[in-house]
Design a protein around this motif. Structure first.
Motif, PDB file in Angstrom:
ATOM      1  N   VAL A  48     -22.232  -2.052  -4.861  1.00 53.40           N
ATOM      2  CA  VAL A  48     -22.625  -1.700  -3.405  1.00 53.40           C
ATOM      3  C   VAL A  48     -22.973  -2.826  -3.353  1.00 53.40           C
ATOM      4  O   VAL A  48     -23.091  -3.852  -2.597  1.00 53.40           O
ATOM      5  N   THR A  49     -23.672  -3.647  -4.573  1.00 53.01           N
ATOM      6  CA  THR A  49     -24.108  -5.007  -4.810  1.00 53.01           C
ATOM      7  C   THR A  49     -23.235  -6.511  -4.335  1.00 53.01           C
ATOM      8  O   THR A  49     -23.381  -6.760  -4.095  1.00 53.01           O
ATOM      9  N   ARG A  50     -22.054  -6.118  -5.197  1.00 50.89           N
ATOM     10  CA  ARG A  50     -20.716  -6.905  -5.462  1.00 50.89           C
ATOM     11  C   ARG A  50     -19.808  -6.922  -4.132  1.00 50.89           C
ATOM     12  O   ARG A  50     -19.238  -8.232  -3.507  1.00 50.89           O
ATOM     13  N   PRO A  57     -25.480   0.161   6.227  1.00 57.41           N
ATOM     14  CA  PRO A  57     -26.368   0.984   5.538  1.00 57.41           C
ATOM     15  C   PRO A  57     -26.793   2.281   4.947  1.00 57.41           C
ATOM     16  O   PRO A  57     -27.006   2.347   3.893  1.00 57.41           O
ATOM     17  N   MET A  58     -25.618   2.985   4.961  1.00 58.73           N
ATOM     18  CA  MET A  58     -25.286   3.290   4.550  1.00 58.73           C
ATOM     19  C   MET A  58     -25.729   3.794   3.369  1.00 58.73           C
ATOM     20  O   MET A  58     -25.718   4.519   1.906  1.00 58.73           O
ATOM     21  N   PHE A  59     -24.111   3.036   2.389  1.00 60.12           N
ATOM     22  CA  PHE A  59     -24.474   2.293   0.765  1.00 60.12           C
ATOM     23  C   PHE A  59     -25.254   1.832   0.516  1.00 60.12           C
ATOM     24  O   PHE A  59     -25.698   1.496  -1.197  1.00 60.12           O
ATOM     25  N   TYR A  60     -25.686   0.890   1.155  1.00 57.70           N
ATOM     26  CA  TYR A  60     -27.322   0.604   0.979  1.00 57.70           C
ATOM     27  C   TYR A  60     -28.771   0.861   0.760  1.00 57.70           C
ATOM     28  O   TYR A  60     -29.163   1.456   0.028  1.00 57.70           O
ATOM     29  N   LEU A 114     -32.901  10.548   1.566  1.00 60.55           N
ATOM     30  CA  LEU A 114     -32.542  11.447   1.645  1.00 60.55           C
ATOM     31  C   LEU A 114     -32.778  11.805   3.395  1.00 60.55           C
ATOM     32  O   LEU A 114     -31.388  12.227   4.043  1.00 60.55           O
ATOM     33  N   THR A 115     -33.392  11.483   3.915  1.00 61.17           N
ATOM     34  CA  THR A 115     -34.477  12.342   4.677  1.00 61.17           C
ATOM     35  C   THR A 115     -33.912  10.917   5.709  1.00 61.17           C
ATOM     36  O   THR A 115     -33.439  10.408   6.716  1.00 61.17           O
ATOM     37  N   VAL A 116     -33.851   9.068   5.414  1.00 57.74           N
ATOM     38  CA  VAL A 116     -33.363   8.514   5.390  1.00 57.74           C
ATOM     39  C   VAL A 116     -32.085   8.190   6.261  1.00 57.74           C
ATOM     40  O   VAL A 116     -31.348   7.631   6.983  1.00 57.74           O
ATOM     41  N   MET A 117     -31.276   8.731   5.502  1.00 60.33           N
ATOM     42  CA  MET A 117     -29.866   8.772   5.180  1.00 60.33           C
ATOM     43  C   MET A 117     -29.187   9.966   6.750  1.00 60.33           C
ATOM     44  O   MET A 117     -27.975   9.991   6.679  1.00 60.33           O
ATOM     45  N   SER A 118     -30.341  10.736   5.821  1.00 59.81           N
ATOM     46  CA  SER A 118     -29.614  11.923   7.150  1.00 59.81           C
ATOM     47  C   SER A 118     -29.676  11.409   8.631  1.00 59.81           C
ATOM     48  O   SER A 118     -29.023  11.334   9.236  1.00 59.81           O
ATOM     49  N   ASP A 133     -26.860  -1.319  16.687  1.00 59.26           N
ATOM     50  CA  ASP A 133     -27.970  -2.495  16.652  1.00 59.26           C
ATOM     51  C   ASP A 133     -29.392  -1.728  16.396  1.00 59.26           C
ATOM     52  O   ASP A 133     -30.850  -2.833  16.322  1.00 59.26           O
ATOM     53  N   MET A 134     -29.403  -0.422  16.417  1.00 59.68           N
ATOM     54  CA  MET A 134     -30.752   0.533  15.482  1.00 59.68           C
ATOM     55  C   MET A 134     -30.870  -0.135  13.688  1.00 59.68           C
ATOM     56  O   MET A 134     -32.075  -0.305  14.239  1.00 59.68           O
ATOM     57  N   MET A 135     -29.895   0.549  13.692  1.00 60.74           N
ATOM     58  CA  MET A 135     -29.436   0.523  11.997  1.00 60.74           C
ATOM     59  C   MET A 135     -29.681  -0.502  11.678  1.00 60.74           C
ATOM     60  O   MET A 135     -28.158  -1.054  11.001  1.00 60.74           O
TER      61      MET A 135
END
Length: 309
Positions: A48-50, A57-60, A114-118, A133-135
């Motif tokens: 994810v870094t490279r 966002p999902m991978f971050y 996990l909550t943020v990812m949901s 725009d939101m994420m």
């Protein structure tokens, strides 16, 4: 802060009371699981870094989830392996407190991530036109920073109260790490305040995060049902299936361990559930995401083929 309130300088961790041949099997199983877990999580962080392909966002969030799991499992498993080989082990009083702090804080961090990812999946599926725009990157960083700060700050309340308890003996913990219930049970002072504080602090947090995740998936399910084509439904569901599997593997053992009252006659059951939560849940997550996500697989294969990402 606690040296003048206790006569116990170290705790004896009994670990697993099993016969000799099974110790080697158990040690080998947990060692392989730990190595695979670390390898998977470090790979996710590196990929994810490279990779420019994974700057979403999902991978971050997934990268930070992997970091939290590295911290979580490394706090428990190496010492557990030592205890298995030695048929028990010692833990200094300060080391026990530190292990408990990192265990609860990193576990809380995983819950919040996990909550943020949901929420991320909810926006992507239920509100796709406004998702970009939101994420945005700044909002993602704010969510992750808030999760780290909340996790490692709120737990200090429990740790401070724990340090104020008196431990006069015995000092034997029938577990493979310094968990809350067996540790507090050894205190010779009044533990009603800290037990009440844990209930008042942890139950609402666990309940609210789990309820929020449940709400997002209800909304996601309704949105998926409104999609006409079967292929479209399957494609949309595949974007959140990995996260849903992680939620189930995380909250399942957690709810059973901490929502069901601790009983001395169920120590072995508690150990088994703790193994699921501390060893195998971190083990499953890298496998779940690497096997279910085509983007991650593509970048991984390019890395293994020694190509520039």
């Amino acid at each position: 802060m606690y040296s003048n309130r206790t006569t116990v300088t170290k705790f004896i961790l009994l670990g697993f009371q099993i016969h000799e041949p099974f110790h080697i099997l158990l040690f080998t199983l947990f060692l392989l699981t730990y190595v695979i877990t670390l390898t998977g999580d470090f790979l996710i962080v590196i990929l994810v870094t490279r990779s420019h392909r994974l700057q979403y966002p999902m991978f971050y969030f997934l990268k930070h989830l992997s970091v939290s799991e590295i911290l979580f499992t490394s706090n428990i498993t190496p010492n557990m392996l030592h205890i298995i080989l030695r048929h028990g082990g010692f833990m200094p009083f300060a080391g026990c407190i530190i292990q408990f702090y990192i265990y609860i804080a990193s576990g809380s961090l995983e819950s919040l991530l996990l909550t943020v990812m949901s929420y991320d999946r909810y926006l992507a599926i239920c509100n796709p036109l406004r998702y970009a725009d939101m994420m945005n990157l700044q909002f993602c960083r704010t969510l992750v920073l808030a999760s780290w700060l909340m996790s490692f700050t709120l737990v200090l309340i429990t740790v401070t109260l724990l340090c104020q308890l008196s431990f006069c003996g015995p000092n034997i913990i029938d577990h493979f790490f310094c968990d809350f219930a067996p540790l507090v049970d050894l205190s010779c002072s009044d533990t009603s305040v800290i037990r009440l504080e844990v209930v008042l602090l942890s139950v609402p947090i666990v309940a609210s995060t789990f309820s929020f995740i449940l709400w997002t998936y209800i909304c996601i399910s309704i949105t998926i049902l409104h999609i006409q084509s079967t292929t479209g439904r399957r494609k949309v569901f595949s974007t959140c299936s990995s996260h849903l599997a992680s939620v189930c593997s995380y909250y399942g053992p957690l709810i059973v361990i901490y929502m069901v009252p601790y009983r001395r006659h169920s120590v072995n059951v508690n150990k088994f559930l703790s193994v699921l939560y501390t060893v195998f849940t971190p083990f499953f997550n890298p496998l779940i995401y690497s096997l279910r996500n085509e983007e991650l697989q593509h970048v991984l294969w390019r890395l293994l083929n020694i190509k520039h990402i």
